[in-house]
Design a protein around this motif. Structure first.
Motif, short mmCIF file in Angstrom:
data_model
loop_
_atom_site.label_atom_id
_atom_site.label_comp_id
_atom_site.label_asym_id
_atom_site.label_seq_id
_atom_site.Cartn_x
_atom_site.Cartn_y
_atom_site.Cartn_z
N LEU A 1 -1.69 3.99 110.17
CA LEU A 1 -1.98 5.42 110.29
C LEU A 1 -2.66 5.72 111.61
O LEU A 1 -3.40 4.88 112.15
N GLN A 2 -2.45 6.91 112.11
CA GLN A 2 -3.04 7.31 113.40
C GLN A 2 -4.09 8.40 113.24
O GLN A 2 -5.07 8.43 113.98
N LYS A 3 -3.89 9.30 112.29
CA LYS A 3 -4.81 10.44 112.14
C LYS A 3 -5.48 10.50 110.77
O LYS A 3 -6.60 11.00 110.66
N ALA A 4 -4.80 10.05 109.75
CA ALA A 4 -5.32 10.16 108.38
C ALA A 4 -6.40 9.12 108.11
O ALA A 4 -6.33 7.99 108.58
N LYS A 5 -7.40 9.51 107.35
CA LYS A 5 -8.46 8.62 106.89
C LYS A 5 -8.13 8.11 105.49
O LYS A 5 -7.37 8.73 104.76
N ILE A 6 -8.75 6.99 105.12
CA ILE A 6 -8.49 6.36 103.84
C ILE A 6 -9.77 6.31 103.01
O ILE A 6 -10.82 5.88 103.50
#
Length: 264
Positions: free
Chosen positions: A194-199
């Motif tokens: 992923l580049q922008k999304a947080k987990i």
């Protein structure tokens, strides 16, 4: 690392399932509203609710749900509440927000109707819409974890990110409710893709060492964790045990001074 207490609702009570099995259920408390307030007194900054009754329904409206409980929890707290389970349409999202919920988690609907996710993000914003990815052996599961999808969890997360999602709650079903430790490798793999999304990690946390292991993944976007059973069973040395043993004497209307966590 933001720690988010979880309340799983079934039949109006606080329960936990082991590895997503509905026939392996533990009931912890009968009053979810008091439970939610107790977490708040203990300094929770966000609360995670799952409507298991609604989540289990594969098609159509559920025969029963816990929306009345969700509404009372949201009304009784001064922190953000995020809710998943049985949210299938934009009207369902709006209904949850109308109950006072801050953030809505799309799970089965996101897998079956990915365009719905794009529409929801466009209509409600990326801070209000989260995608829940529940996986077993890397495969996304749906309908309360009871059906396979044939989709890779990582590939699905990347697609959701392209559709505007900026947070996913990633649950490893095999670890959920076991206290055996989180699947750190799985979170690292997804975070690297992923580049922008947080987990937000979910599943398996059994103690503070597991939190330290997850905190090491901050560089790949894992910034929070949902914890259920470990909190209920006092697995952390810092927990205020008197809240459990004398919970009827705790003033649940006087919250702590924790700041609100209105974050992405």
């Amino acid at each position: 690392m933001l720690l988010i207490p979880a309340i799983d609702l079934r039949g109006g009570r606080c329960v936990r399932l082991r590895q997503g099995r509905y026939d392996d259920e533990t009931v912890y408390f009968d009053d979810p509203v008091r439970m939610a307030k107790l977490w708040r007194v203990m300094n929770a900054r966000v609360l995670h609710l799952v409507d298991l009754d609604a989540a289990r329904v594969s098609e159509g409206p559920p025969a029963e749900d816990n929306r009345d409980v969700i509404a009372r929890v949201a009304a009784g707290l001064d922190i953000p509440v995020q809710v998943g389970g049985g949210v299938r349409t934009l009207d369902d999202v709006q209904a949850m927000l109308d109950l006072g919920v801050y953030r809505v988690v799309l799970g089965t609907a996101a897998v079956r109707e990915p365009d719905l996710v794009s529409e929801a993000v466009a209509r409600f914003g990326d801070r209000r819409i989260v995608v829940g990815i529940d996986a077993r052996d890397g495969e996304v599961r749906t309908a309360g974890w009871e059906e396979g999808s044939g989709r890779s969890a990582v590939e699905f997360a990347v697609e959701m990110e392209r559709r505007g999602v900026r947070r996913v709650v990633y649950t490893d079903i095999a670890r959920d409710g076991t206290l055996e430790g989180p699947n750190v490798a799985a979170y690292r793999e997804m975070g690297a893709a992923l580049q922008k999304a947080k987990i937000t990690a979910s599943g398996g946390v059994g103690g503070y060492r597991d939190l330290l292991a997850l905190q090491a993944l901050d560089g790949v976007g894992v910034d929070s964790v949902v914890v259920g059973r470990a909190l209920y069973e006092n697995q952390f040395p810092c927990q205020q045990f008197w809240c459990w043993h004398r919970k009827d004497e705790v003033d649940l209307e006087r919250f702590s001074s924790a700041r609100l966590a209105l974050r992405g």
